[in-house]
Design an enzyme around this catalytic site. Structure first.
Site, PDB file in Angstrom:
ATOM      1  N   ARG A   1     -12.326 -14.595  23.600  1.00  0.00           N
ATOM      2  CA  ARG A   1     -13.280 -13.518  23.887  1.00  0.00           C
ATOM      3  C   ARG A   1     -13.973 -13.086  22.606  1.00  0.00           C
ATOM      4  O   ARG A   1     -13.356 -12.997  21.547  1.00  0.00           O
ATOM      5  CB  ARG A   1     -12.570 -12.325  24.525  1.00  0.00           C
ATOM      6  CG  ARG A   1     -13.472 -11.119  24.771  1.00  0.00           C
ATOM      7  CD  ARG A   1     -12.823 -10.125  25.701  1.00  0.00           C
ATOM      8  NE  ARG A   1     -12.749 -10.655  27.061  1.00  0.00           N
ATOM      9  CZ  ARG A   1     -12.111 -10.052  28.061  1.00  0.00           C
ATOM     10  NH1 ARG A   1     -11.451  -8.923  27.842  1.00  0.00           N
ATOM     11  NH2 ARG A   1     -12.107 -10.582  29.259  1.00  0.00           N
TER      12      ARG A   1
ATOM     13  N   ARG B   1      10.191  23.273  -0.226  1.00  0.00           N
ATOM     14  CA  ARG B   1      10.761  22.009   0.230  1.00  0.00           C
ATOM     15  C   ARG B   1      10.300  20.874  -0.692  1.00  0.00           C
ATOM     16  O   ARG B   1       9.232  20.931  -1.293  1.00  0.00           O
ATOM     17  CB  ARG B   1      10.312  21.676   1.665  1.00  0.00           C
ATOM     18  CG  ARG B   1      10.752  22.713   2.705  1.00  0.00           C
ATOM     19  CD  ARG B   1      12.241  22.622   2.968  1.00  0.00           C
ATOM     20  NE  ARG B   1      12.642  23.445   4.096  1.00  0.00           N
ATOM     21  CZ  ARG B   1      12.947  24.733   4.032  1.00  0.00           C
ATOM     22  NH1 ARG B   1      12.889  25.351   2.863  1.00  0.00           N
ATOM     23  NH2 ARG B   1      13.306  25.412   5.106  1.00  0.00           N
TER      24      ARG B   1
ATOM     25  N   GLY C   1       4.013   6.298  -9.724  1.00  0.00           N
ATOM     26  CA  GLY C   1       3.238   6.329 -10.956  1.00  0.00           C
ATOM     27  C   GLY C   1       4.118   6.560 -12.162  1.00  0.00           C
ATOM     28  O   GLY C   1       4.279   7.696 -12.599  1.00  0.00           O
ATOM     29  N   ARG C   2       4.709   5.488 -12.713  1.00  0.00           N
ATOM     30  CA  ARG C   2       5.635   5.635 -13.848  1.00  0.00           C
ATOM     31  C   ARG C   2       4.897   5.998 -15.131  1.00  0.00           C
ATOM     32  O   ARG C   2       5.294   6.892 -15.849  1.00  0.00           O
ATOM     33  CB  ARG C   2       6.431   4.349 -14.052  1.00  0.00           C
ATOM     34  CG  ARG C   2       7.531   4.125 -13.035  1.00  0.00           C
ATOM     35  CD  ARG C   2       8.202   2.789 -13.266  1.00  0.00           C
ATOM     36  NE  ARG C   2       7.260   1.682 -13.073  1.00  0.00           N
ATOM     37  CZ  ARG C   2       7.524   0.407 -13.352  1.00  0.00           C
ATOM     38  NH1 ARG C   2       8.692   0.085 -13.879  1.00  0.00           N
ATOM     39  NH2 ARG C   2       6.651  -0.546 -13.137  1.00  0.00           N
TER      40      ARG C   2
ATOM     41  N   ASP D   1      -0.610   1.625  -8.503  1.00  0.00           N
ATOM     42  CA  ASP D   1      -0.695   2.686  -9.510  1.00  0.00           C
ATOM     43  C   ASP D   1      -2.064   2.788 -10.154  1.00  0.00           C
ATOM     44  O   ASP D   1      -2.359   3.792 -10.811  1.00  0.00           O
ATOM     45  CB  ASP D   1       0.343   2.458 -10.618  1.00  0.00           C
ATOM     46  CG  ASP D   1       1.768   2.616 -10.117  1.00  0.00           C
ATOM     47  OD1 ASP D   1       1.956   3.260  -9.079  1.00  0.00           O
ATOM     48  OD2 ASP D   1       2.682   2.082 -10.767  1.00  0.00           O
TER      49      ASP D   1
ATOM     50  N   GLY E   1       3.001  -7.176 -15.640  1.00  0.00           N
ATOM     51  CA  GLY E   1       4.122  -8.062 -15.922  1.00  0.00           C
ATOM     52  C   GLY E   1       3.916  -9.438 -15.326  1.00  0.00           C
ATOM     53  O   GLY E   1       4.165 -10.462 -15.976  1.00  0.00           O
TER      54      GLY E   1
ATOM     55  N   SER F   1     -25.020   6.030   6.615  1.00  0.00           N
ATOM     56  CA  SER F   1     -25.903   4.869   6.472  1.00  0.00           C
ATOM     57  C   SER F   1     -25.995   4.395   5.029  1.00  0.00           C
ATOM     58  O   SER F   1     -26.422   3.272   4.778  1.00  0.00           O
ATOM     59  CB  SER F   1     -27.307   5.206   6.983  1.00  0.00           C
ATOM     60  OG  SER F   1     -27.266   5.627   8.331  1.00  0.00           O
TER      61      SER F   1
ATOM     62  N   ARG G   1       3.378   2.189  -0.199  1.00  0.00           N
ATOM     63  CA  ARG G   1       2.995   0.782  -0.319  1.00  0.00           C
ATOM     64  C   ARG G   1       2.567   0.180   1.016  1.00  0.00           C
ATOM     65  O   ARG G   1       1.946  -0.881   1.041  1.00  0.00           O
ATOM     66  CB  ARG G   1       4.166  -0.042  -0.859  1.00  0.00           C
ATOM     67  CG  ARG G   1       4.509   0.232  -2.305  1.00  0.00           C
ATOM     68  CD  ARG G   1       5.430  -0.856  -2.852  1.00  0.00           C
ATOM     69  NE  ARG G   1       5.774  -0.606  -4.234  1.00  0.00           N
ATOM     70  CZ  ARG G   1       5.025  -0.965  -5.277  1.00  0.00           C
ATOM     71  NH1 ARG G   1       3.872  -1.570  -5.061  1.00  0.00           N
ATOM     72  NH2 ARG G   1       5.410  -0.707  -6.503  1.00  0.00           N
TER      73      ARG G   1
ATOM     74  N   ASN H   1     -28.119   5.170   2.724  1.00  0.00           N
ATOM     75  CA  ASN H   1     -29.504   4.733   2.523  1.00  0.00           C
ATOM     76  C   ASN H   1     -30.313   5.673   1.634  1.00  0.00           C
ATOM     77  O   ASN H   1     -31.539   5.625   1.638  1.00  0.00           O
ATOM     78  CB  ASN H   1     -30.207   4.591   3.879  1.00  0.00           C
ATOM     79  CG  ASN H   1     -30.293   5.908   4.637  1.00  0.00           C
ATOM     80  OD1 ASN H   1     -29.484   6.814   4.428  1.00  0.00           O
ATOM     81  ND2 ASN H   1     -31.263   6.020   5.531  1.00  0.00           N
TER      82      ASN H   1
END
Length: 915
Positions: free
Chosen positions: A712, A433, A349-350, A306, A260, A676, A442, A678
């Site tokens: 530092r 649950r 995720g709509r 998303d 959008g 690594s 987010r 590699n």
């Protein structure tokens, strides 16, 4: 002498004696400069006397820095001042200063009887060193030029805004746009509060300098804000936005947001000509402005958790959001196991099920619901209950169901978490649950992947701005096959909208096709390792294999995930799987254990190696004949190695002699797993993403400590063997000011240059707000210049400017919970490995069911690796010429392309040294 430091303009002005030095400092203070850093000396040497001054302009003027130096050896350009009867503007050498306002300075000069000459665009003065200074608030202070030429010579001004829902990694985009834009000679403006700031203008549009984005990398969300803006959807709102851009001199806009937000940006560009004409007609802009700002450049960056934008494999913020989901599900998993409960978890995720599907793979969920592929069954409730029931009968104490917020059944009826809860409770009697993760998905500090993704894509966005022409369509910066790509913005948006339309029309096959091929592959991975455990995909008896799995080399996140996926898919196909303890050393001792479904339950989230691992290579550390004997005795028909370069070397040694031992003529493959990164034949090895996230987390904490201590530098030692992957990508993700990698080595000139670079950094810091800085050093880069030695050199040379400390991350880089990306990559590679075995044994088993030499072709011993977004099997014979066996790595690595960005974004490209 003029130069540039850290994205801030600055110049060095030399005075030959004490008197001129003092007068010069006072002179520039009269012009509005503030003293930043006064005279100082470092330990062990007396430096040139110097004073730093900064001119702080208004909102539209960046900070300008000069350093005034007492240097008796300097040769002045002009020994005597110019007389007032000459035109100072005709001099060969002019020192041009862009200042916010001329009138206050002219008033000061008049009060002090300091002579100056006034032109149509500037005032000319001479400083105590006889330098001619041109002070101007205009773009071109010394001449009048044709309008077209003026337009061509003006500095490019780029605006950056974030819009739509926030996504972790947006700040990395803003930071990289600002720093890289400045490096390219552009002025970069942040538009605060998204399109609303564009419409409101004023203080919402602010010019950024190098210091403006300090600390942005580690901050989630967007520090420049985002907001819904209804006015921008109207022409009057867009007219105000255009006026604000023109008044700020901005002709290019980089927009980071969803489809959008990007659509709105492209509409804005398409109307630009008409908006400019109307602004000129109503006298809201001048003719000169209307001529200069005839065109608006728009470049899109996709910031969306998303991962719902077509034409790109991944969007900024999606992987960090997946991290948050997996952290939550991993936590829920333990309480579900404790109470033998079921949990139904809703994720965002709509119209896109990427988060739900990836979380399902990464956490070992029992069932997922996504919009693109509703359950095929009419009675999906019963199908779900059957899966949960089967898993319970196998011995699982927990049930995890993950639901995308936009999940639908095949008739487009919403599938809601409370309904699922009731079904599990009523039909199966499970204590169930519901957990809705909401906006926690987010938040949080961006993961390493999103920091790097946002950085490299924003660099490409700035390049796209500079390469843009009025006739080119607005580009969208994406990532395809591990490469940054540029594609027409509205083409991508159109394809994205087609997904929603396909779902609405119940054309779910089309919806899946519109997703990238990787999404389809991962959907299959989840199904064949989780849902299809009902004997529906079993092979005929004569095609079933006896497979051995070994872990080789150092432990790496994802080893257990790969083993779990391989075992479960292999069992679903009817194969028999053996886990071999402690690599080839365990194999020659006969340490085989048959693995079943529940033996690997919960392995997805576990780091390290449950099978055990070591670095023994057959033919070198263990007897090849004993390896062949054990494989023959156990009638092993395929071998899957999961490991690093030692595992690769093992396949190289086996390939040399396999035709001498019939029991070695079987398909063998390697899933690369090493921090690594590699191993030849893959872009990413398992464990490297986990390790990068450990480095990022540790470095963020260290930077915080360095900031608190002021002034530092920390030298952080990372692992990596002879590969600089972790230092380069880690340096990009944490904003390191320097990195040391084996590919480049370390020498005294390099260290001397870094010392001077750091001196310059701290000399231009605000003493009260000095940054904490880090340097990443690969452990094996040098035996002489150790982490401690480098730190001590910096400590001594830094003097009063800064001190230095060390941090050796050590083996924590190999541990911790595997990252979601490593879990998902492991599962994909494991499935492809089993398919690789089946492919190379099918013909031999169809001809002779008890065949011993199942695979003799060169292609049957290979590395199963990620090449971009795809999985490929590359034979050892093919890979060996591309391998540097001495340094244990490929000859060419893709990540070298990011090496230069570490220096550019640290400011090194603008700053050689402070004299």
């Amino acid at each position: 002498m003029a130069t540039s430091a850290l994205g801030l303009s600055y110049s060095i002005i030399s005075s030959k004696n004490e008197e001129a030095y003092g007068q010069t400092v006072k002179f520039y203070e009269l012009l509005g400069f503030d003293r930043v850093i006064g005279n100082h000396e470092s330990e062990g040497e007396t430096e040139l006397q110097q004073t730093w001054l900064r001119l702080k302009g208004g909102k539209q003027t960046s900070s300008l820095i000069i350093k005034i130096v007492l240097n008796p050896e300097v040769t002045l350009h002009r020994q005597e001042p110019l007389t007032t009867d000459k035109d100072w503007g005709l001099e060969d050498t002019l020192f041009v200063l862009n200042v916010p306002h001329l009138q206050p300075i002219m008033h000061t000069l008049t009060e002090r009887d300091i002579p100056f000459q006034e032109t149509t665009t500037s005032i000319l003065i001479q400083d105590p060193n006889n330098n001619v200074i041109a002070l101007s608030s205009k773009l071109n202070p010394v001449s009048e030029q044709p309008q077209q030429q003026l337009q061509e010579q003006r500095r490019k001004k780029i605006g950056i805004l974030t819009s739509g829902g926030d996504a972790s990694g947006m700040n990395a985009c803003v930071r990289a746009t600002v720093l890289y834009g400045i490096s390219k000679g552009c002025d970069v403006y942040a538009v605060y509060e998204g399109y609303q700031g564009l419409v409101d203008g004023g203080d919402y549009i602010k010019k950024m300098d190098w210091r403006s984005v300090t600390g942005y990398l580690s901050v989630g969300g967007t520090s420049i804000g985002t907001a819904r803006c209804m006015p921008f959807k109207t022409r009057e709102g867009r007219l105000k936005a255009a006026e604000n851009l023109i008044k700020n001199g901005i002709d290019s806009l980089i927009v980071c947001g969803g489809d959008g937000s990007l659509t709105g940006a492209d509409v804005f560009r398409s109307e630009w000509g008409g908006l400019v004409a109307e602004l000129f007609k109503t006298k809201r802009i001048t003719e000169e402005e209307a001529t200069i700002f005839q065109h608006l450049t728009i470049v899109g960056l996709v910031g969306s958790i998303d991962n719902d934008m077509s034409s790109t494999d991944i969007t900024i913020g999606a992987v960090t959001s997946l991290h948050r989901i997996c952290e939550a599900v991993d936590s829920v998993d333990t309480t579900a196991l404790s109470h033998s409960r079921a949990f139904v978890i809703e994720v965002m995720g709509r119209h896109c099920g990427w988060l739900a599907l990836m979380a399902g793979i990464a956490t070992g969920a029992d069932f997922v619901f996504i919009p693109e592929r509703p359950p095929a069954e009419e009675d999906w409730e019963t199908a779900m209950c059957n899966v949960a029931k089967r898993h319970r009968e196998l011995g699982k104490r927990k049930t995890i169901i993950i639901v995308a917020e936009g999940a639908l059944d095949k008739h487009l009826n919403p599938i809601k978490v409370d309904h699922i809860k009731d079904i599990l409770s009523d039909r199966l009697g499970l204590d169930t649950r519901v957990t809705i993760l909401g906006h926690t998905q987010r938040g949080g500090s961006p993961c390493a992947f999103d920091r790097i993704l946002g950085t490299v894509q924003s660099v490409a966005a700035v390049d796209a701005v500079l390469a843009s022409t009025p006739d080119k369509p607005s580009p969208m910066i994406g990532m395809n096959n591990n490469k940054v790509t540029t594609k027409p913005l509205m083409d991508a948006v159109k394809l994205t909208h087609e997904v929603a339309k396909a779902i609405e029309s119940r054309n779910f096959e089309r919806a899946m096709e519109l997703r990238d091929p990787q999404f389809l592959d991962e959907y299959k991975v989840f199904n064949v390792t989780t849902i299809l455990d009902d004997n529906s995909i079993e092979l005929p008896d004569h095609q079933r294999l006896r497979i051995a799995i070994l872990h080789i080399g150092a432990p790496a996140g994802g080893m257990n995930s790969a083993t779990r996926a391989a075992v479960r898919y292999a069992l679903n196909r009817g194969h028999t799987v053996y886990g071999v303890a402690n690599g080839f050393s365990g194999l020659v001792r006969g340490c085989f254990e048959q693995l079943n479904w529940m033996d690997v339950d919960g392995w997805t989230t576990c780091g390290g190696s449950y099978l055990g691992t070591n670095r023994a290579v057959p033919g070198k550390d263990v007897d090849m004949g004993m390896v062949a004997y054990r494989l023959q005795k156990m009638n092993i028909q395929a071998v899957m190695l999961v490991g690093g370069f030692e595992a690769y070397a093992s396949l190289v040694e086996i390939d040399k002699v396999r035709y001498e031992y019939p029991s070695l003529c079987i398909p063998m493959c390697l899933i690369p797993a090493t921090i690594s990164n590699n191993v030849p034949g893959t872009d990413f090895s398992l464990g490297c993403d986990t390790s990068l996230n450990v480095i990022v987390s540790a470095s963020d904490a260290i930077v915080q400590s360095a900031q608190s201590s002021r002034r530092r530098v920390f030298v952080i030692e990372v692992q990596g063997g002879r590969s600089g992957f972790l230092a380069v990508e880690g340096g990009l993700a944490v904003g390191a000011c320097a990195i040391y990698i084996p590919e480049e080595g370390i020498d005294l000139p390099r260290l001397q240059g870094d010392v001077q670079f750091l001196k310059g950094l701290y000399d231009t810091d605000d003493p009260q707000k000095s940054e904490g800085r880090v340097i990443l050093r690969t452990e094996s880069v040098s035996k002489t210049y150790t982490t401690k030695v480098i730190s001590e050199i910096l400590e001594d040379e830094g003097g009063a400017r800064f001190d230095s400390r060390t941090a050796v991350l050590g083996h924590i880089q190999q541990g911790n919970t595997p990252s979601p990306l490593d879990r998902i990559r492991a599962s994909r590679l494991a499935i492809h490995s089993i398919e690789f075995f089946e492919k190379h044994t099918r013909v031999a088993l169809d001809k002779q069911q008890d065949a011993v030499e199942l695979a003799t072709g060169e292609e049957s011993i290979a590395v199963i690796g990620l090449c971009g977004a795809e999985v490929h099997a590359k034979s050892i014979k093919t890979l060996l010429p591309t391998t540097d066996m001495k340094n244990r790595k490929p000859h060419h690595d893709w990540w070298h392309r990011d090496r230069a960005l570490v220096d550019i974004l640290s400011g090194r490209s603008y700053y050689s040294c402070i004299e």
